[in-house]
Design a protein around this motif. Structure first.
Motif, PDB file in Angstrom:
ATOM      1  N   GLU A  61       0.832  -1.204   0.000  1.00  0.00           N
ATOM      2  CA  GLU A  61       0.000   0.000   0.000  1.00  0.00           C
ATOM      3  C   GLU A  61       0.870   1.258   0.000  1.00  0.00           C
ATOM      4  N   LYS A  62       1.943   1.215   0.776  1.00  0.00           N
ATOM      5  CA  LYS A  62       2.856   2.353   0.840  1.00  0.00           C
ATOM      6  C   LYS A  62       3.468   2.619  -0.537  1.00  0.00           C
ATOM      7  N   MET A  63       3.868   1.577  -1.231  1.00  0.00           N
ATOM      8  CA  MET A  63       4.456   1.747  -2.564  1.00  0.00           C
ATOM      9  C   MET A  63       3.416   2.296  -3.539  1.00  0.00           C
ATOM     10  N   LEU A  64       2.184   1.802  -3.442  1.00  0.00           N
ATOM     11  CA  LEU A  64       1.129   2.293  -4.322  1.00  0.00           C
ATOM     12  C   LEU A  64       0.851   3.772  -4.058  1.00  0.00           C
ATOM     13  N   VAL A  65       0.872   4.151  -2.794  1.00  0.00           N
ATOM     14  CA  VAL A  65       0.649   5.559  -2.443  1.00  0.00           C
ATOM     15  C   VAL A  65       1.783   6.416  -2.989  1.00  0.00           C
ATOM     16  N   ARG A  66       3.024   5.920  -2.880  1.00  0.00           N
ATOM     17  CA  ARG A  66       4.163   6.666  -3.431  1.00  0.00           C
ATOM     18  C   ARG A  66       4.029   6.844  -4.939  1.00  0.00           C
ATOM     19  N   ASP A  68       1.282   6.755  -6.695  1.00  0.00           N
ATOM     20  CA  ASP A  68       0.159   7.670  -6.940  1.00  0.00           C
ATOM     21  C   ASP A  68       0.566   9.116  -6.654  1.00  0.00           C
ATOM     22  N   ARG A  69       1.308   9.325  -5.566  1.00  0.00           N
ATOM     23  CA  ARG A  69       1.781  10.671  -5.227  1.00  0.00           C
ATOM     24  C   ARG A  69       2.682  11.229  -6.335  1.00  0.00           C
ATOM     25  N   ASP A  70       3.594  10.389  -6.836  1.00  0.00           N
ATOM     26  CA  ASP A  70       4.487  10.829  -7.911  1.00  0.00           C
ATOM     27  C   ASP A  70       3.693  11.156  -9.178  1.00  0.00           C
ATOM     28  N   ARG A  71       2.697  10.325  -9.463  1.00  0.00           N
ATOM     29  CA  ARG A  71       1.865  10.556 -10.643  1.00  0.00           C
ATOM     30  C   ARG A  71       1.112  11.881 -10.512  1.00  0.00           C
ATOM     31  N   MET A  72       0.558  12.130  -9.320  1.00  0.00           N
ATOM     32  CA  MET A  72      -0.174  13.378  -9.092  1.00  0.00           C
ATOM     33  C   MET A  72       0.762  14.593  -9.157  1.00  0.00           C
ATOM     34  N   ALA A  73       1.964  14.430  -8.643  1.00  0.00           N
ATOM     35  CA  ALA A  73       2.933  15.533  -8.705  1.00  0.00           C
ATOM     36  C   ALA A  73       3.270  15.852 -10.164  1.00  0.00           C
ATOM     37  N   ASP A  74       3.432  14.818 -10.976  1.00  0.00           N
ATOM     38  CA  ASP A  74       3.700  15.036 -12.410  1.00  0.00           C
ATOM     39  C   ASP A  74       2.521  15.739 -13.074  1.00  0.00           C
ATOM     40  N   LYS A  75       1.304  15.297 -12.757  1.00  0.00           N
ATOM     41  CA  LYS A  75       0.120  15.934 -13.336  1.00  0.00           C
ATOM     42  C   LYS A  75       0.032  17.390 -12.916  1.00  0.00           C
ATOM     43  N   LEU A  76       0.313  17.667 -11.649  1.00  0.00           N
ATOM     44  CA  LEU A  76       0.273  19.035 -11.149  1.00  0.00           C
ATOM     45  C   LEU A  76       1.304  19.900 -11.871  1.00  0.00           C
ATOM     46  N   GLU A  77       2.492  19.368 -12.031  1.00  0.00           N
ATOM     47  CA  GLU A  77       3.544  20.113 -12.729  1.00  0.00           C
ATOM     48  C   GLU A  77       3.130  20.394 -14.175  1.00  0.00           C
ATOM     49  N   GLN A  78       2.561  19.395 -14.821  1.00  0.00           N
ATOM     50  CA  GLN A  78       2.091  19.558 -16.198  1.00  0.00           C
ATOM     51  C   GLN A  78       0.992  20.619 -16.255  1.00  0.00           C
TER      52      GLN A  78
END
Length: 132
Positions: A61-66, A68-78
């Motif tokens: 779960e921790k890895m999945l959250v990481r 997901d967090r990285d994916r969201m950070a990329d989307k936010l940056e985009q």
């Protein structure tokens, strides 16, 4: 002399017999301890397996959250980059509208000046003719 030899052998036999009994008792005690420990361990084994399963699940779960967090950070940056582009384009369009409005205002003022000059010339030209 034979009696003392027999006594000596009897004592030695008794000593070895007692030693053998003591070793047997220690062995039986150790076997009982092993049985108790195995029983005790078997009680904890399901708990250990359950805790291990929970740990692995938490790590997953921790890895999945990481991820997901990285994916969201990329989307936010985009999104921020796109927003900056849109803001720049909007500012550029606003500047172009302002320039066009200024140009139109200058043209209107120039036309008004020309009209006023023509009217002033017309008045100046017609005024001497009426008075004479």
């Amino acid at each position: 002399k034979a009696q003392s030899t027999w006594d000596k052998f009897r004592k030695e036999r008794d000593f070895h017999r007692l030693h053998h009994k003591r070793i047997g008792q220690e062995k039986n005690k150790l076997l009982d301890d092993i049985k108790k420990l195995r029983k005790h361990y078997s009680q904890y084994e399901p708990t250990i397996k359950e805790l291990k399963r929970k740990y692995e699940l938490a790590m997953k779960e921790k890895m999945l959250v990481r991820i997901d967090r990285d994916r969201m950070a990329d989307k936010l940056e985009q999104f921020e980059v796109e927003q900056e582009k849109k803001d720049k384009e909007a500012k550029k369009a606003e500047r172009a509208r302002q320039k066009a409005a200024e140009k139109a205002e200058k043209a209107r003022l120039k036309k008004e000046e020309e009209t006023a000059a023509i009217q002033a010339a017309a008045k100046a030209g017609s005024a001497p003719g009426k008075g004479a």
